[in-house]
Design an enzyme around this catalytic site. Structure first.
Site, PDB file in Angstrom:
ATOM      1  N   LYS A   1       7.265  -3.643   1.689  1.00  0.00           N
ATOM      2  CA  LYS A   1       6.531  -2.794   2.312  1.00  0.00           C
ATOM      3  C   LYS A   1       6.093  -3.627   3.704  1.00  0.00           C
ATOM      4  CE  LYS A   1       7.158   0.957   0.011  1.00  0.00           C
ATOM      5  NZ  LYS A   1       7.980   2.113   0.688  1.00  0.00           N
TER       6      LYS A   1
ATOM      7  N   SER B   1       2.732   0.997   2.709  1.00  0.00           N
ATOM      8  CA  SER B   1       1.685   1.019   1.851  1.00  0.00           C
ATOM      9  C   SER B   1       0.744   0.003   2.111  1.00  0.00           C
ATOM     10  CB  SER B   1       2.323   0.717   0.294  1.00  0.00           C
ATOM     11  OG  SER B   1       1.404   0.363  -0.495  1.00  0.00           O
TER      12      SER B   1
ATOM     13  N   TYR C   1       6.693  -5.209  -4.199  1.00  0.00           N
ATOM     14  CA  TYR C   1       6.553  -4.278  -3.815  1.00  0.00           C
ATOM     15  C   TYR C   1       5.972  -4.389  -2.337  1.00  0.00           C
ATOM     16  CZ  TYR C   1       5.198   0.669  -2.802  1.00  0.00           C
ATOM     17  OH  TYR C   1       4.843   1.886  -2.454  1.00  0.00           O
TER      18      TYR C   1
END
Length: 310
Positions: free
Chosen positions: A170, A153, A166
């Protein structure tokens, strides 16, 4: 322009019960791949299960004349993740590519984030990918090669508000996948990462509906018909087809797919400054700070530039 046909290649796609994963599975099957459609069917923030999601995508593929099987195991366990490779081998006797598309979110400002919020996201989004890749790599190594694709991401590359968990997961995929690319090269195994952008996925809609940190901005995007149309999840799938095909032209790269634009994130290293043989002082580093951070001298650093360095 030659057609990218998969001619019966077997590909595992995780998180394929909806959103981008579903689009990837349908695109690969349309091109002749036999697909293991994996999805626990849990909530985008974690928890729950719905086997109907994977099964419905398999039904779509079969209705269009393709071949697919459903897998509803959780990648949060080693046995569940291993079952993807085992099912591919049991069903078709081969495994040519794996796309680790699964992920969960647990967005919170960093000072409000609990250890469980952090650990749960790391466990699914990073450790879960490792669990999927590990048995697949072994089969590909003994079978003469294959292609591995992780989904990162822009948060993992650049950071993001309220997404420390997150983004960390990632970002971790970068080191994981580039290391696999290095180790896989002698065995004809290519490993790459895709940083996609898409609206209307299960995860994206869950963010909007639950009024999380990014909900207002995301709701505005959804209401913008032109933006929503350009960022349909199926517009990401062509790059997945390129990277999972036997003619995949790269390894160890971070490719981007945003609304019909395709590009790459580069990893660079500049000329910097050296104090020579003598031990540099903090004061000398400050005096030469312009050279330390000078981006005009930055050059792309491929896998070879970092191989063996620590």
């Amino acid at each position: 322009m030659s057609t990218l046909s998969f001619d019966g290649d077997v590909i595992v796609v995780t998180g394929a019960g909806g959103g981008m994963g579903r689009c990837h599975a349908l695109e690969l099957a349309r091109r002749g791949a036999r697909v293991v459609v994996n999805d626990l069917g849990g909530h985008p923030f974690g928890g729950g299960s719905d086997p109907g999601l994977a099964e419905s995508v398999v039904a779509e593929i079969k209705a269009a004349g393709g071949e697919a099987v459903a897998n509803t195991a959780s990648v949060a366990t080693a046995d569940g993740a291993r079952s993807l490779t085992e099912q591919a081998m049991d069903e078709w006797g081969r495994l040519d590519a794996v796309v680790a598309n699964h992920a969960i979110l647990r967005d919170k400002p960093f000072d409000e984030m609990t250890l469980d919020d952090f650990d749960d996201v790391i466990d699914v989004n990073l450790r879960g990918v490792m669990r999927v890749f590990h048995p697949a790599f072994k089969v590909m190594k003994s079978g003469g090669g294959g292609r591995i694709v992780a989904i990162t991401s822009s948060a993992g590359m650049l950071g993001a508000h309220a997404q420390a968990n997150y983004a960390a997961a990632k970002s971790g995929l970068l080191g994981l996948t580039r290391s696999i690319a290095l180790e896989g090269a002698p065995h004809n195994i290519k490993a790459n990462i895709v940083a996609p952008g898409a609206l209307g996925t299960r995860m994206h809609l869950a963010m909007v509906e639950s009024a999380t940190y990014h909900a207002s901005a995301d709701a505005d995007l959804v209401r913008n018909a032109k933006v929503a149309a350009s960022l349909k999840p199926e517009r990401v799938s062509p790059i997945i087809a390129v990277l999972t095909h036997s003619t995949c032209p790269v390894t160890g790269e971070v490719l981007c797919s945003w609304g019909g634009w395709y590009g790459r994130f580069g990893i660079t290293r500049n000329a910097g400054w050296s104090g020579g043989a003598e031990l540099a002082t903090a004061e000398e580093i400050v005096d030469h700070w312009g050279k330390v951070v000078d981006q005009s001298s930055a050059r792309d650093a491929g896998l070879d530039a970092f191989a063996g360095q620590h």
